[in-house]
Design a protein around this motif. Sequence first.
Motif, PDB file in Angstrom:
ATOM      1  N   SER A   1      -6.665  26.527  37.283  1.00  0.00           N
ATOM      2  CA  SER A   1      -7.273  26.244  35.989  1.00  0.00           C
ATOM      3  C   SER A   1      -8.752  26.570  36.076  1.00  0.00           C
ATOM      4  O   SER A   1      -9.392  26.319  37.102  1.00  0.00           O
ATOM      5  CB  SER A   1      -7.100  24.760  35.633  1.00  0.00           C
ATOM      6  OG  SER A   1      -7.845  24.429  34.474  1.00  0.00           O
ATOM      7  N   PRO A   2      -9.322  27.138  35.011  1.00  0.00           N
ATOM      8  CA  PRO A   2     -10.782  27.194  34.975  1.00  0.00           C
ATOM      9  C   PRO A   2     -11.325  25.779  34.892  1.00  0.00           C
ATOM     10  O   PRO A   2     -10.595  24.846  34.536  1.00  0.00           O
ATOM     11  CB  PRO A   2     -11.066  27.989  33.691  1.00  0.00           C
ATOM     12  CG  PRO A   2      -9.846  27.813  32.852  1.00  0.00           C
ATOM     13  CD  PRO A   2      -8.694  27.656  33.791  1.00  0.00           C
ATOM     14  N   ASN A   3     -12.581  25.611  35.230  1.00  0.00           N
ATOM     15  CA  ASN A   3     -13.178  24.273  35.212  1.00  0.00           C
ATOM     16  C   ASN A   3     -13.556  23.892  33.782  1.00  0.00           C
ATOM     17  O   ASN A   3     -14.722  23.699  33.441  1.00  0.00           O
ATOM     18  CB  ASN A   3     -14.403  24.244  36.131  1.00  0.00           C
ATOM     19  CG  ASN A   3     -14.903  22.824  36.349  1.00  0.00           C
ATOM     20  OD1 ASN A   3     -14.188  21.854  36.138  1.00  0.00           O
ATOM     21  ND2 ASN A   3     -16.158  22.700  36.761  1.00  0.00           N
ATOM     22  N   ILE A   4     -12.516  23.793  32.951  1.00  0.00           N
ATOM     23  CA  ILE A   4     -12.670  23.530  31.523  1.00  0.00           C
ATOM     24  C   ILE A   4     -11.664  22.435  31.144  1.00  0.00           C
ATOM     25  O   ILE A   4     -10.469  22.589  31.384  1.00  0.00           O
ATOM     26  CB  ILE A   4     -12.413  24.814  30.706  1.00  0.00           C
ATOM     27  CG1 ILE A   4     -13.493  25.864  31.035  1.00  0.00           C
ATOM     28  CG2 ILE A   4     -12.374  24.526  29.225  1.00  0.00           C
ATOM     29  CD1 ILE A   4     -13.228  27.230  30.444  1.00  0.00           C
ATOM     30  N   PRO A   5     -12.115  21.333  30.565  1.00  0.00           N
ATOM     31  CA  PRO A   5     -11.246  20.168  30.358  1.00  0.00           C
ATOM     32  C   PRO A   5      -9.944  20.454  29.619  1.00  0.00           C
ATOM     33  O   PRO A   5      -8.905  19.896  29.971  1.00  0.00           O
ATOM     34  CB  PRO A   5     -12.139  19.207  29.567  1.00  0.00           C
ATOM     35  CG  PRO A   5     -13.522  19.554  29.991  1.00  0.00           C
ATOM     36  CD  PRO A   5     -13.516  21.043  30.189  1.00  0.00           C
ATOM     37  N   ILE A   6      -9.974  21.315  28.614  1.00  0.00           N
ATOM     38  CA  ILE A   6      -8.751  21.495  27.817  1.00  0.00           C
ATOM     39  C   ILE A   6      -7.666  22.213  28.616  1.00  0.00           C
ATOM     40  O   ILE A   6      -6.475  21.963  28.429  1.00  0.00           O
ATOM     41  CB  ILE A   6      -9.056  22.208  26.474  1.00  0.00           C
ATOM     42  CG1 ILE A   6      -7.912  21.934  25.474  1.00  0.00           C
ATOM     43  CG2 ILE A   6      -9.306  23.703  26.666  1.00  0.00           C
ATOM     44  CD1 ILE A   6      -8.281  22.178  24.030  1.00  0.00           C
ATOM     45  N   PHE A   7      -8.054  23.079  29.550  1.00  0.00           N
ATOM     46  CA  PHE A   7      -7.059  23.729  30.413  1.00  0.00           C
ATOM     47  C   PHE A   7      -6.490  22.714  31.406  1.00  0.00           C
ATOM     48  O   PHE A   7      -5.284  22.701  31.666  1.00  0.00           O
ATOM     49  CB  PHE A   7      -7.703  24.899  31.166  1.00  0.00           C
ATOM     50  CG  PHE A   7      -7.894  26.135  30.339  1.00  0.00           C
ATOM     51  CD1 PHE A   7      -6.929  27.127  30.311  1.00  0.00           C
ATOM     52  CD2 PHE A   7      -9.054  26.309  29.597  1.00  0.00           C
ATOM     53  CE1 PHE A   7      -7.112  28.275  29.552  1.00  0.00           C
ATOM     54  CE2 PHE A   7      -9.246  27.453  28.837  1.00  0.00           C
ATOM     55  CZ  PHE A   7      -8.265  28.438  28.807  1.00  0.00           C
ATOM     56  N   VAL A   8      -7.373  21.898  31.968  1.00  0.00           N
ATOM     57  CA  VAL A   8      -6.924  20.874  32.911  1.00  0.00           C
ATOM     58  C   VAL A   8      -5.936  19.924  32.228  1.00  0.00           C
ATOM     59  O   VAL A   8      -4.865  19.620  32.775  1.00  0.00           O
ATOM     60  CB  VAL A   8      -8.131  20.100  33.471  1.00  0.00           C
ATOM     61  CG1 VAL A   8      -7.662  18.917  34.318  1.00  0.00           C
ATOM     62  CG2 VAL A   8      -9.023  21.028  34.305  1.00  0.00           C
ATOM     63  N   GLU A   9      -6.269  19.470  31.031  1.00  0.00           N
ATOM     64  CA  GLU A   9      -5.389  18.556  30.300  1.00  0.00           C
ATOM     65  C   GLU A   9      -4.068  19.222  29.926  1.00  0.00           C
ATOM     66  O   GLU A   9      -3.012  18.580  29.923  1.00  0.00           O
ATOM     67  CB  GLU A   9      -6.091  18.023  29.052  1.00  0.00           C
ATOM     68  CG  GLU A   9      -7.249  17.078  29.340  1.00  0.00           C
ATOM     69  CD  GLU A   9      -6.813  15.840  30.098  1.00  0.00           C
ATOM     70  OE1 GLU A   9      -5.685  15.346  29.842  1.00  0.00           O
ATOM     71  OE2 GLU A   9      -7.577  15.375  30.963  1.00  0.00           O
ATOM     72  N   MET A  10      -4.127  20.505  29.597  1.00  0.00           N
ATOM     73  CA  MET A  10      -2.898  21.223  29.255  1.00  0.00           C
ATOM     74  C   MET A  10      -1.923  21.219  30.428  1.00  0.00           C
ATOM     75  O   MET A  10      -0.734  20.905  30.270  1.00  0.00           O
ATOM     76  CB  MET A  10      -3.217  22.661  28.847  1.00  0.00           C
ATOM     77  CG  MET A  10      -1.976  23.495  28.527  1.00  0.00           C
ATOM     78  SD  MET A  10      -2.333  25.250  28.304  1.00  0.00           S
ATOM     79  CE  MET A  10      -2.689  25.743  30.011  1.00  0.00           C
ATOM     80  N   PHE A  11      -2.415  21.552  31.618  1.00  0.00           N
ATOM     81  CA  PHE A  11      -1.518  21.577  32.775  1.00  0.00           C
ATOM     82  C   PHE A  11      -1.008  20.187  33.125  1.00  0.00           C
ATOM     83  O   PHE A  11       0.153  20.026  33.515  1.00  0.00           O
ATOM     84  CB  PHE A  11      -2.224  22.218  33.972  1.00  0.00           C
ATOM     85  CG  PHE A  11      -2.230  23.720  33.923  1.00  0.00           C
ATOM     86  CD1 PHE A  11      -1.044  24.430  33.796  1.00  0.00           C
ATOM     87  CD2 PHE A  11      -3.411  24.433  34.007  1.00  0.00           C
ATOM     88  CE1 PHE A  11      -1.038  25.807  33.752  1.00  0.00           C
ATOM     89  CE2 PHE A  11      -3.416  25.816  33.963  1.00  0.00           C
ATOM     90  CZ  PHE A  11      -2.226  26.513  33.836  1.00  0.00           C
ATOM     91  N   ARG A  12      -1.858  19.195  32.968  1.00  0.00           N
ATOM     92  CA  ARG A  12      -1.393  17.826  33.223  1.00  0.00           C
ATOM     93  C   ARG A  12      -0.281  17.438  32.262  1.00  0.00           C
ATOM     94  O   ARG A  12       0.701  16.789  32.654  1.00  0.00           O
ATOM     95  CB  ARG A  12      -2.562  16.843  33.098  1.00  0.00           C
ATOM     96  CG  ARG A  12      -3.519  16.867  34.279  1.00  0.00           C
ATOM     97  CD  ARG A  12      -4.696  15.949  34.054  1.00  0.00           C
ATOM     98  NE  ARG A  12      -5.595  15.937  35.217  1.00  0.00           N
ATOM     99  CZ  ARG A  12      -6.843  15.522  35.191  1.00  0.00           C
ATOM    100  NH1 ARG A  12      -7.361  15.063  34.056  1.00  0.00           N
ATOM    101  NH2 ARG A  12      -7.577  15.550  36.279  1.00  0.00           N
ATOM    102  N   SER A  13      -0.420  17.833  31.002  1.00  0.00           N
ATOM    103  CA  SER A  13       0.606  17.497  30.005  1.00  0.00           C
ATOM    104  C   SER A  13       1.938  18.165  30.322  1.00  0.00           C
ATOM    105  O   SER A  13       2.992  17.683  29.892  1.00  0.00           O
ATOM    106  CB  SER A  13       0.134  17.916  28.605  1.00  0.00           C
ATOM    107  OG  SER A  13       0.179  19.324  28.432  1.00  0.00           O
ATOM    108  N   LEU A  14       1.878  19.267  31.074  1.00  0.00           N
ATOM    109  CA  LEU A  14       3.093  20.004  31.427  1.00  0.00           C
ATOM    110  C   LEU A  14       3.652  19.600  32.791  1.00  0.00           C
ATOM    111  O   LEU A  14       4.627  20.193  33.268  1.00  0.00           O
ATOM    112  CB  LEU A  14       2.799  21.511  31.416  1.00  0.00           C
ATOM    113  CG  LEU A  14       2.463  22.108  30.044  1.00  0.00           C
ATOM    114  CD1 LEU A  14       1.927  23.524  30.180  1.00  0.00           C
ATOM    115  CD2 LEU A  14       3.690  22.083  29.132  1.00  0.00           C
TER     116      LEU A  14
END
Length: 317
Positions: free
Chosen positions: A156-169
């Motif tokens: 993930s890039p160090n960007i919160p929305i990408f991090v949250e997206m992967f966590r949600s998956l």
Amino acid sequence: MLVTAANAADYTIRFHISTGPDQPATLAAERFAEAVEKRSDGRIDVNVYPSEQLGGEPDAMQNVRIGGIQLAFMSPGAIGNLLPDFLILNGPFLWEDWDTAKAVLNGPFGEEMFEKLRTQTGIRVLDPLWYWGWREMTADRPIRTVADLDGLKMRSPNIPIFVEMFRSLGANPTTVNFQEIYSALQQGVVDGEENPIPAIWSQRFYEVNPFISMTNHILQTNIIIANDMFFQSLPDDLKTIVQEEIVAAGKYNTELQMEAETALVEKIEAAGGTFVEDVDRAAFREATTTVYDSLADSWSDGLYARIQDAIAAAQAD
């Protein structure tokens, strides 16, 4: 442009580009440079720096803010680290198509967001429509369902929305700089990553991640930002030249990037990559709806509702 004492430029633009020398955004930036230098009769000298020569996105953006860099090609998520509202533009399954994204970003919603960035940070948006494309997931195995991501270490890039997206998956997001993704995949630091097809090709991710799953989870446009103080210092005729030519270059970038999305599929397949089409996108969409709730407290009030209203209005036209 070769600048001598006899024809020294009045203004110099350092243009940061993250992509490599032969990539669409870089080619478009070079076209912009040539057009601006020609139309300004040499009063503006534009120097294009591809391949993150001026630093990664966070450093480049801060340099735009303080005036060390005049123009930069920037992802919405990176700008979101400075003004969180911009994160929403990298939201999973936000856009249905490119025409809708264009209408929203060129309309009142985009104008309000860009003016807020300018007044709060001194960064001006010159063009929000440098098409980056549909982002797809790659791994050493097919990703067809949400369950296929369970426990997978995804870059993930160090960007919160990408991090949250992967966590949600159900994945394990691991932040890695763009230029280090290949080695991270090769060494097993991460199991997979996600990017548009042109980036998957240019960075040769298919060599270490032979399965490209067509998740279409994010439709990304990148944004050309400028130091507002520098832009305001230009005479009106040069402001017009810079503004018109950055939009023209953006259209050229979009044309090249869209062509590459299609043309590179066969090349990746010939090189050993496998495209996985039977992805349960509906399940991915449903799983990632929590991302917007988890970030809502960091956004301005009602941001998600406002962008959904703007999307609905654009689609109704």
